[in-house]
Design a protein around this motif. Sequence first.
Motif, short mmCIF file in Angstrom:
data_model
loop_
_atom_site.label_atom_id
_atom_site.label_comp_id
_atom_site.label_asym_id
_atom_site.label_seq_id
_atom_site.Cartn_x
_atom_site.Cartn_y
_atom_site.Cartn_z
N ASN A 109 -3.84 -0.23 3.78
CA ASN A 109 -3.09 -1.35 3.22
C ASN A 109 -2.59 -1.06 1.81
O ASN A 109 -1.47 -1.41 1.44
N ARG A 110 -3.43 -0.39 1.02
CA ARG A 110 -3.04 -0.07 -0.35
C ARG A 110 -1.92 0.97 -0.38
O ARG A 110 -1.00 0.89 -1.19
N CYS A 111 -2.00 1.97 0.50
CA CYS A 111 -0.94 2.98 0.57
C CYS A 111 0.39 2.35 0.99
O CYS A 111 1.45 2.69 0.45
N LEU A 112 0.32 1.44 1.95
CA LEU A 112 1.54 0.74 2.38
C LEU A 112 2.10 -0.11 1.25
O LEU A 112 3.33 -0.17 1.05
N ALA A 113 1.22 -0.78 0.50
CA ALA A 113 1.68 -1.59 -0.63
C ALA A 113 2.36 -0.71 -1.68
O ALA A 113 3.40 -1.09 -2.25
N ALA A 114 1.79 0.46 -1.94
CA ALA A 114 2.40 1.38 -2.91
C ALA A 114 3.77 1.84 -2.43
O ALA A 114 4.72 1.94 -3.22
N GLU A 116 5.83 0.19 -0.39
CA GLU A 116 6.77 -0.93 -0.48
C GLU A 116 7.17 -1.20 -1.93
O GLU A 116 8.33 -1.47 -2.21
N ALA A 117 6.20 -1.12 -2.83
CA ALA A 117 6.49 -1.38 -4.25
C ALA A 117 7.45 -0.35 -4.83
O ALA A 117 8.19 -0.64 -5.77
N ASN A 118 7.44 0.85 -4.26
CA ASN A 118 8.33 1.92 -4.73
C ASN A 118 9.57 2.07 -3.86
O ASN A 118 10.36 3.00 -4.07
N ASN A 119 9.72 1.19 -2.87
CA ASN A 119 10.87 1.23 -1.97
C ASN A 119 10.98 2.60 -1.27
O ASN A 119 12.05 3.20 -1.18
N ILE A 120 9.82 3.10 -0.82
CA ILE A 120 9.75 4.39 -0.13
C ILE A 120 9.38 4.14 1.33
O ILE A 120 8.49 3.33 1.62
N LYS A 121 10.05 4.81 2.23
CA LYS A 121 9.77 4.67 3.67
C LYS A 121 8.33 5.09 3.95
O LYS A 121 7.84 6.07 3.40
N ALA A 122 7.66 4.35 4.84
CA ALA A 122 6.28 4.67 5.20
C ALA A 122 6.19 4.99 6.69
O ALA A 122 6.80 4.31 7.52
N LEU A 123 5.43 6.03 7.00
CA LEU A 123 5.13 6.41 8.38
C LEU A 123 3.62 6.54 8.51
O LEU A 123 2.98 7.21 7.69
N ILE A 124 3.03 5.90 9.54
CA ILE A 124 1.60 6.03 9.80
C ILE A 124 1.42 7.04 10.92
O ILE A 124 2.02 6.90 11.99
N ALA A 248 4.84 -6.65 -1.68
CA ALA A 248 4.48 -5.40 -1.01
C ALA A 248 3.90 -5.64 0.38
O ALA A 248 3.84 -4.73 1.20
N PHE A 249 3.47 -6.87 0.66
CA PHE A 249 3.04 -7.25 2.01
C PHE A 249 4.28 -7.84 2.69
O PHE A 249 4.64 -9.00 2.48
N ILE A 250 4.93 -7.03 3.51
CA ILE A 250 6.28 -7.36 3.96
C ILE A 250 6.35 -8.66 4.76
O ILE A 250 7.36 -9.37 4.70
#
Length: 302
Positions: A109-114, A116-124, A248-250
């Motif tokens: 959750n923290r990595c996803l928040a980071a 989103e806060a940086n407007n960087i695409k996330a892949l799990i 950051a929590f979309i």
Amino acid sequence: MHKQSNKKNQDTLLEGQVVANYGRRYEVELDSGKLISCVMRGKKGGVACGDRVFITPSGTEQGAIERIAPRASLLYRSDTFHTKIIAANVTQIIIVAAAVPSFYEELLNRCLAAAEANNIKALIVLNKCDLSEESKQALNNLQLYRDLGYEVLQLSAKQDISPLKPYLKGHTSVLVGQSGMGKSSIINALLPEARVVTAEISEALDSGRHTTTHTRLYHLDEQSQIIDSPGLQEFGLHHLSPTEIDHAFIEFRPYLGHCKFNNCLHISEPGCALLEALEKCEISKRRISAYHKLIHAGHSRL
């Protein structure tokens, strides 16, 4: 005369990219492909793997970083007292999880928040999917994030890395996650010549041993790069304000601005739009609990 001297100094600077970070020493790859071992000039710090920098050479393979070029993005974590830069100019964060050892959902959750806060695409990435029974439960736990719109890729890096390759095309990606998730195995599979030492799993402690002690960037092709980072046990977000955490929590975003109080922290306040959405099962209890932990902890620690 002074202006001419400054111009001459500027003309002697060489430009390159930081491809490895060894504490206070950095490996810079010049545009020619040559590698230079550098320190930062003066007491200034904050150089990150992925940075574009300008250096003054002090020998055939030595130099000093004079300045950092403007960044497109900067990923870092922080607690009350310290800030730890992870990587610069990344366009994608790949959060690596696995069933063995079990992954920390709070860290996810923290990595996803980071991201989103940086407007960087996330892949799990759920690695080690060859461990079928263990992976089934892990995949069930990750279904929540699929429902939120995050891509969850199933992978067994040691058997077949090809499912990941299309996601890397055209990106500067950074691998993040706790130790033992298989980040180094992913690098080994993508770039066998890298020969990264993979972690042994300590079953007794249910955690991985740290093997990557520095951050390193690898070129995949002319448009694609990947950065391997040390295993994380925590991801502090002290640098983010409560409002930044909210956004950051979309899934919270449609409800933000609709609470009774403008300074609502969505904990127990009357007229809270988020808590009302929780009662209607429109948002997940797991996610709002993760948010509450961040708020109560002052965003400082896992």
